[in-house]
Design an enzyme around this catalytic site. Structure first.
Site, mmCIF file in Angstrom:
data_model
loop_
_atom_site.group_PDB
_atom_site.id
_atom_site.type_symbol
_atom_site.label_atom_id
_atom_site.label_comp_id
_atom_site.label_asym_id
_atom_site.label_seq_id
_atom_site.Cartn_x
_atom_site.Cartn_y
_atom_site.Cartn_z
ATOM 1 N N HIS A 210 21.220 26.048 -1.899
ATOM 2 C CA HIS A 210 19.938 25.715 -1.260
ATOM 3 C C HIS A 210 20.183 24.697 -0.142
ATOM 4 O O HIS A 210 20.980 23.763 -0.311
ATOM 5 C CB HIS A 210 19.002 25.109 -2.310
ATOM 6 C CG HIS A 210 17.545 25.309 -2.024
ATOM 7 N ND1 HIS A 210 16.944 24.791 -0.899
ATOM 8 C CD2 HIS A 210 16.569 25.965 -2.691
ATOM 9 C CE1 HIS A 210 15.652 25.105 -0.909
ATOM 10 N NE2 HIS A 210 15.408 25.820 -1.971
ATOM 11 N N TYR B 78 15.943 22.115 -12.692
ATOM 12 C CA TYR B 78 15.971 23.555 -12.393
ATOM 13 C C TYR B 78 14.731 24.226 -12.976
ATOM 14 O O TYR B 78 14.065 23.689 -13.854
ATOM 15 C CB TYR B 78 17.262 24.177 -12.940
ATOM 16 C CG TYR B 78 17.790 25.250 -12.018
ATOM 17 C CD1 TYR B 78 18.238 24.916 -10.742
ATOM 18 C CD2 TYR B 78 17.778 26.578 -12.376
ATOM 19 C CE1 TYR B 78 18.695 25.883 -9.869
ATOM 20 C CE2 TYR B 78 18.235 27.566 -11.509
ATOM 21 C CZ TYR B 78 18.680 27.207 -10.254
ATOM 22 O OH TYR B 78 19.116 28.165 -9.372
ATOM 23 N N GLY C 34 22.040 27.026 -5.866
ATOM 24 C CA GLY C 34 21.165 28.200 -5.828
ATOM 25 C C GLY C 34 21.897 29.474 -5.442
ATOM 26 O O GLY C 34 21.469 30.572 -5.755
#
Ligand code: LCV
Length: 268
Positions: free
Chosen positions: A73, A147, A117
């Site tokens: 991410h 998460y 991610g």
């Protein structure tokens, strides 16, 4: 059939089509293929176009010779100030859903390191073929980030509980041999053979009956992703996640990365 060049997003992804096989390469070396809003949008669009073109199998890879498959991410884009950092509408979550609902096998071809991610992205693919350079790390505890439950389901649907806990609680990178032993990857092949091995597997699957493949994939997707959870349990889970993403530790985790320093977590 749309010319694949229309799906190219220079500096983000490149796309090619080989009969019934679509290949998407992550191509943002300057940011180590960090999963930015723009990159995720380009990926989601590419999958939608492939579905419209009746592409039967998709191979998702990094551009050749990249040491980092994806840095995960884009940390600079993570929402701050008390907002859920992995909400349903997060661009990465939209892309994960696009992969998991694509009406045919999606194969992750991994050369290089996979972070955060991007590990969820790889596990959202149906098969994973990797070479000896591949490593896998899931890193929310490095950021103070709680998460999300859907993301954890992607791990529980593939890996043993003790392996998932070691990966999440250490944030350490699993090397290629460990990844094979733990079931993260289907096949470990020499780097020189990775592309040929992956494309041969893709061609084998592209020759099978696409409607039956799509029906079987959708059933497996539903059986693994749609686990019932009581409303009160869900609200309790959200409360524990809120305490984490509203914490000073989460703000410290993101700030430390952006300031290129080690975080100092105080449990508040
Ligand atoms: C933005 C980046 C990134 C990046 N974002 O190159 O899993 S969760 O829950 O944590 C989830 C929220 C998640 O996915 O979080 C992200 C998890 N990812 C990581 O922890 C990996 C962070 N990146 C790294 O550790 C290193 O960049 C690696 C080891 C991937 C590559 O190291 P290398 O020395 O080759 P640099 O670190 O110099 O990075 C090159 C440029 O890419 C940016 C980084 O800030 C740098 O930008 P500048 O050139 O402007 O300084 N970059 C790397 N990763 N995730 N930006």
């Amino acid at each position: 059939m749309t010319d694949s060049s229309e799906m190219e997003k220079p500096g983000l992804i490149s796309v090619s089509v080989d009969e019934y096989i679509g290949v998407i390469a992550l191509r943002n070396p300057a940011k180590r293929n960090a999963l930015s809003r723009d990159l995720m949008g380009a990926l989601t669009d590419a999958f939608a176009r492939f579905a419209a073109q009746k592409i039967r199998v998709v191979v998702l890879r990094a551009a050749p010779d990249m040491k980092v498959w994806s840095a995960g991410h884009d940390i600079g884009e993570l929402p701050q100030a008390g907002r859920d950092p992995l909400s349903y509408a997060d661009p990465l979550e939209e892309t994960l859903r696009a992969i998991r609902s694509f009406p045919g096998p999606v194969v992750a071809m991994v050369h290089g390191s996979v972070w955060g991610g991007a590990f969820d992205l790889v596990l959202s693919c149906d098969l994973v073929i990797a070479d000896e350079t591949a490593t896998f790390a899931i890193t929310p505890v490095n950021l103070g980030l709680p998460y999300n439950t859907t993301g954890l389901l992607h791990f529980t649907g593939r890996l043993r509980a003790n392996v998932i806990k070691e990966l999440f609680f250490t944030a350490a990178s699993a090397n290629a041999d460990t990844a094979l032993e733990w079931g993260i990857i289907n096949h470990l092949v020499p780097a020189a053979e990775l592309e040929a091995h992956t494309m041969a597997l893709a061609r084998k699957m592209a020759a099978k009956a696409p409607l039956a493949m799509a029906a079987i994939k959708e059933q497996l997707h539903i059986l693994s992703d749609y686990q019932p959870i009581a409303a009160q349990v869900f609200e309790r889970v959200q409360e524990t996640r809120r305490r984490a993403y509203e914490s000073a530790d989460y703000r410290e985790g993101v700030a430390a990365f952006l300031e290129k320093r080690a975080p100092v977590f105080k449990g508040e």
